[in-house]
Design a protein around this motif. Structure first.
Motif, PDB file in Angstrom:
ATOM      1  N   UNK A 188       0.832  -1.204   0.000  1.00  0.00           N
ATOM      2  CA  UNK A 188       0.000   0.000   0.000  1.00  0.00           C
ATOM      3  C   UNK A 188       0.864   1.251   0.000  1.00  0.00           C
ATOM      4  N   UNK A 189       1.959   1.218   0.743  1.00  0.00           N
ATOM      5  CA  UNK A 189       2.880   2.356   0.770  1.00  0.00           C
ATOM      6  C   UNK A 189       3.468   2.605  -0.615  1.00  0.00           C
ATOM      7  N   UNK A 190       3.856   1.533  -1.303  1.00  0.00           N
ATOM      8  CA  UNK A 190       4.490   1.694  -2.610  1.00  0.00           C
ATOM      9  C   UNK A 190       3.512   2.177  -3.668  1.00  0.00           C
ATOM     10  N   UNK A 197      11.574   3.761  -9.668  1.00  0.00           N
ATOM     11  CA  UNK A 197      11.632   4.743 -10.761  1.00  0.00           C
ATOM     12  C   UNK A 197      10.261   5.338 -11.089  1.00  0.00           C
ATOM     13  N   UNK A 198       9.504   5.621 -10.044  1.00  0.00           N
ATOM     14  CA  UNK A 198       8.214   6.267 -10.246  1.00  0.00           C
ATOM     15  C   UNK A 198       7.092   5.344 -10.680  1.00  0.00           C
ATOM     16  N   UNK A 199       7.315   4.039 -10.582  1.00  0.00           N
ATOM     17  CA  UNK A 199       6.266   3.070 -10.937  1.00  0.00           C
ATOM     18  C   UNK A 199       5.975   2.163  -9.744  1.00  0.00           C
ATOM     19  N   UNK A 200       4.737   1.694  -9.679  1.00  0.00           N
ATOM     20  CA  UNK A 200       4.361   0.763  -8.612  1.00  0.00           C
ATOM     21  C   UNK A 200       4.318  -0.657  -9.149  1.00  0.00           C
ATOM     22  N   UNK A 201       4.941  -1.573  -8.427  1.00  0.00           N
ATOM     23  CA  UNK A 201       4.928  -2.987  -8.800  1.00  0.00           C
ATOM     24  C   UNK A 201       4.585  -3.832  -7.585  1.00  0.00           C
ATOM     25  N   UNK A 202       3.541  -4.645  -7.741  1.00  0.00           N
ATOM     26  CA  UNK A 202       3.182  -5.570  -6.656  1.00  0.00           C
ATOM     27  C   UNK A 202       4.091  -6.789  -6.651  1.00  0.00           C
ATOM     28  N   UNK A 203       4.640  -7.120  -7.841  1.00  0.00           N
ATOM     29  CA  UNK A 203       5.528  -8.274  -7.978  1.00  0.00           C
ATOM     30  C   UNK A 203       6.727  -7.864  -8.821  1.00  0.00           C
ATOM     31  N   UNK A 204       7.886  -8.407  -8.505  1.00  0.00           N
ATOM     32  CA  UNK A 204       9.106  -8.031  -9.227  1.00  0.00           C
ATOM     33  C   UNK A 204       9.801  -9.274  -9.761  1.00  0.00           C
ATOM     34  N   UNK A 205      10.701  -9.035 -10.748  1.00  0.00           N
ATOM     35  CA  UNK A 205      11.391 -10.137 -11.404  1.00  0.00           C
ATOM     36  C   UNK A 205      12.907 -10.042 -11.268  1.00  0.00           C
ATOM     37  N   UNK A 206      13.392  -9.181 -10.365  1.00  0.00           N
ATOM     38  CA  UNK A 206      14.835  -9.074 -10.153  1.00  0.00           C
ATOM     39  C   UNK A 206      15.133  -8.855  -8.678  1.00  0.00           C
TER      40      UNK A 206
END
Length: 318
Positions: A188-190, A197-206
């Motif tokens: 929620x914070x993110x 870099x100014x984008x919201x991601x619930x899941x990441x790949x790195x």
């Protein structure tokens, strides 16, 4: 000459009559000819299982040579930040499984039971095309559905739909609801901070992106801590009770992390060939739970002596 003329007239009459007879018979033969398709034969399955075997006929394309390949219907029923996104990517790595994502996150699709049924019909008829859609030989098709996205609001009608249409339910929950709560607070914070870099991601790949998101440590509201844990616990219990009449399997995120053979159970449940399932997603919050929040000491004091004290302890290592 008279006799010859009569003979010619009779000959023409006889020839025309024969031609009409041949023409009539030919037309009748062609008009009665129909191509009758042989119905698809169900594989060797138990009688009780026949309701779960389907042969969809999409309106948007033809299944061609795969039209007699049976398809199973399923739905992943879960709660936010319970590992359902990661789990779905595992399923979609299978050649024959298509799980179409969180379809009912869009409010208009869950506005009433009619729109819900209309959407489900389109998904299970293989007419819902997403990046997860496979080829014509898909053997299992479904979606991911959060409990708070109209599922529990219309649970009676949806249970009836599942049972009549032969839809199998895959329950996926998290044993440690405290970890889930902390994950929700961080996510929620993110949504506002947009740390990547100014984008919201619930899941990441790195790993690099995961490290950036993991730097934020939320502060848990102690007043709402136990009521929120209890609310989620009751919601999960109600869902299990409401859908107990459906064909279902119950999974927990922590169990899959510790024992990947659980994924074999899921593939057997969906009756698809066993494969090594993989995901590109990288876990964000690793290690000790005490390092993931600002007010850990206060949380410990609040939960000690309560039914939720076990959440303070590590439930898996990763």
């Amino acid at each position: 000459m008279i006799v010859l003329t009569i003979a010619m007239v009779c000959g023409l009459y006889i020839c025309s009559f024969c031609i009409k007879q041949i023409s009539t018979r030919t037309n009748v033969g062609f008009s009665n000819f129909q191509v009758i398709k042989k119905p698809c034969e169900a594989p060797n399955i138990e009688p009780w299982e026949k309701v779960y075997v389907h042969y969809p006929k999409p309106k948007t394309y033809s299944r061609d040579e795969c039209e007699c390949n049976p398809v199973r219907y399923f739905a992943i029923l879960s709660t936010q930040r319970s590992g359902s996104g990661w789990f779905e990517t595992l399923l979609n790595s299978h050649t024959n499984i298509s799980s179409n994502g969180e379809i009912f996150s869009v409010k208009v699709r869950r506005s009433n039971i009619s729109t819900i049924v209309e959407t489900l019909d389109k998904i299970y008829n293989l007419d819902w095309l997403t990046s997860a859609s496979k080829n014509e030989c898909t053997a299992a098709v479904g979606l991911k559905w959060m409990l708070n996205q109209g599922l529990m609001q219309h649970h009676e009608e949806i249970v009836e739909y599942f049972n009549s249409k032969g839809v199998s339910a895959i329950f996926l929950f998290r044993r440690n609801l405290l970890r889930r709560m902390i994950s929700i607070l961080a996510n929620s914070y993110d949504q506002n901070a947009k740390l990547l870099n100014g984008t919201h991601k619930s899941h990441v790949h790195s790993s690099h992106e995961a490290e950036i998101l993991a730097r934020y440590k939320p502060t848990v509201n102690l007043t709402l801590l136990i009521p929120n844990l209890r609310q989620v616990e009751e919601m999960v219990a109600k869902a299990l009770e409401s859908f107990k009449s459906t064909r279902h399997i119950i999974l927990y995120y922590e169990d899959i992390i510790k024992n990947r053979s659980k994924l074999i159970e899921v593939q057997d449940f969906l009756k698809v060939p066993q494969m090594d399932l993989k995901s590109r997603q990288v876990k964000i919050h690793k290690g000790s739970l005490s390092q993931r929040v600002e007010n850990w000491d206060d949380i410990e004091k609040a939960l000690k002596g309560t039914p939720y004290e076990s959440f303070l302890h590590e439930d898996y290592k990763i």
